[in-house]
Design an enzyme around this catalytic site. Sequence first.
Site, PDB file in Angstrom:
ATOM      1  N   TYR A  64       0.910  -1.306  -0.019  1.00 43.44           N
ATOM      2  CA  TYR A  64       0.276  -0.027  -0.173  1.00 43.44           C
ATOM      3  C   TYR A  64       0.790   1.261   0.266  1.00 43.44           C
ATOM      4  O   TYR A  64       0.612   2.225  -0.761  1.00 43.44           O
ATOM      5  CB  TYR A  64      -0.856   0.222   1.162  1.00 43.44           C
ATOM      6  N   ASP A 100      -8.279  -3.763  -1.401  1.00 46.19           N
ATOM      7  CA  ASP A 100      -9.316  -2.952  -1.786  1.00 46.19           C
ATOM      8  C   ASP A 100      -8.918  -1.588  -2.532  1.00 46.19           C
ATOM      9  O   ASP A 100      -9.699  -0.987  -3.293  1.00 46.19           O
ATOM     10  CB  ASP A 100     -10.290  -2.557  -0.476  1.00 46.19           C
ATOM     11  N   LYS A 136     -11.305  -9.385   5.434  1.00 48.79           N
ATOM     12  CA  LYS A 136     -11.807  -7.990   5.701  1.00 48.79           C
ATOM     13  C   LYS A 136     -12.486  -7.405   4.410  1.00 48.79           C
ATOM     14  O   LYS A 136     -11.856  -6.902   3.422  1.00 48.79           O
ATOM     15  CB  LYS A 136     -10.751  -6.993   6.146  1.00 48.79           C
TER      16      LYS A 136
END
Length: 518
Positions: free
Chosen positions: A262, A297, A369
Amino acid sequence: MRLDLDPRTIAQARALAAKVGDPIVEMAKKHTTVAVERATLRLAGLGGADPDGTPWVNHLVDAVRADVGLENGVSLPVWHALPAYGNDLPRLAEEAAAGQVSFRLPEGSEADLAAKRARESVGVGIAKLDASRLDRDRMISEIGDAPRKPWIYLIVATGDIYEDIPQAQAAAREGADIIAVIRSTGQSLLDYVPEGATREGFAGTYATQENFRLMRAALDETSRELGRYVRLTNYASGLCMPEIAALAGMERLDMMLNDSMYGILFRDINPVRTFVDQRLSRQIHARAGIIINTGEDNYLTTADAVEAAHTVTTSQLLNEYFAKEAGLEDWQLGLGHAFEINPDVPDSFRLELAHALLAKTIFPDAPLKWMPPTRHMTGDIFKGYLLDGFFNLAGAMTDQGILLVGMMTEAVVTPWISDRDLALQNVRYVMDAAGKLGEDFHPAPDGFIANRAREVLGDSLDLLGKIIEEPNGLLDAIADGTFGLMKRPADAGKGLDGVAEKSEAYYNPATDILEGDK
């Protein structure tokens, strides 16, 4: 509910992920960073900051680096010098910041003695990680845990920790199982951890040890009131990943956002810096019993959620490999995925179900998640509320472990408290109405959902194979924009100047203890 996927194909995917990940792990083992060294000092008990807010760990690492180089680590020079300053680590840091200390790298018996002292000091901090983990287990045993899955995860972040606390407690009373204090915008790019309780964060609250302590104490109080343990989440990412992990472990946080790529992709942090920092941070999480949440995500906020679905699966496999290598267990792997397909796409809900079931089938023992829609949220709050309802239904049908509450104003404006209340009502209604729907939901073995899942898994295998063929493997793939369309070369990005290849004399007691002196 699981899909009937060929277990040999899944095993092949894991084997390919290991081939991709292994060179990255070897690279991480051969390097250190300023954040790794600062985290070691924090585990030894060094905290606080000078009047200008610069932490003493930063001062001390910078002083040692100037004298003996980062490649040797700070532990041997620091604990060699420490007896001359009354074995007072804060005093040594202050004197070093004032330019009153000259560090050198000890050798022979002097190095052995310094290593022994360093290990004893850092061991105290690691004992605090162990104690916090035991405290968590004890509280859950005494007052009870969340009564059902998925755990309901809600974000609270005003910028002011003293405003966050009552909002977090109210959210827990309304049904939230996990409170995530989102971090202030820009903190991931600070190469230091702010000190003390803070009240001035922007679109989030600063991650500090004192803020962790205050929120954990408040949620403990509410946990006892409600008769169920309320978990606390923050972010171990950015330029201070291992430091924040250490502080969170000592203050008994329960989950941390911790994704291997990320920071590289979305904050332009140097890839080598990120992978080195990430490995120690995850070793700390493993010891502290913290669940990590990964960030797949986010890829779907920049890349198309249908075309790029296989990059999410690929990243999940890599995150799993890196996590397990660092010592994390399946129950600690909150691997991320998201409900981000354009609702105007035909069969969008069936596609979402396919992707969610694929993740659950590959990682059956991980508390996945599941992230709500953000990319296709608009100013139409009614449509947004409906989309969130579909997201919650997908979570119920596919047995997700951690469900982040979606709000109808998500990604449009900073949500009001009333938006959070309505969002929790949405979750409660869908979960209560759906019940154990997953027990009855069985997609046709050769139907649309199962075939789409096989297609995505096959594309993931193809991608892993292509990454292996790259001269520099994953580093080249990241540079080419494979994940999230972001191109991040290994020789660029923020924080590269804080990386060094370890010398033969390098010693770090934290990694020695966490790896069990392997």
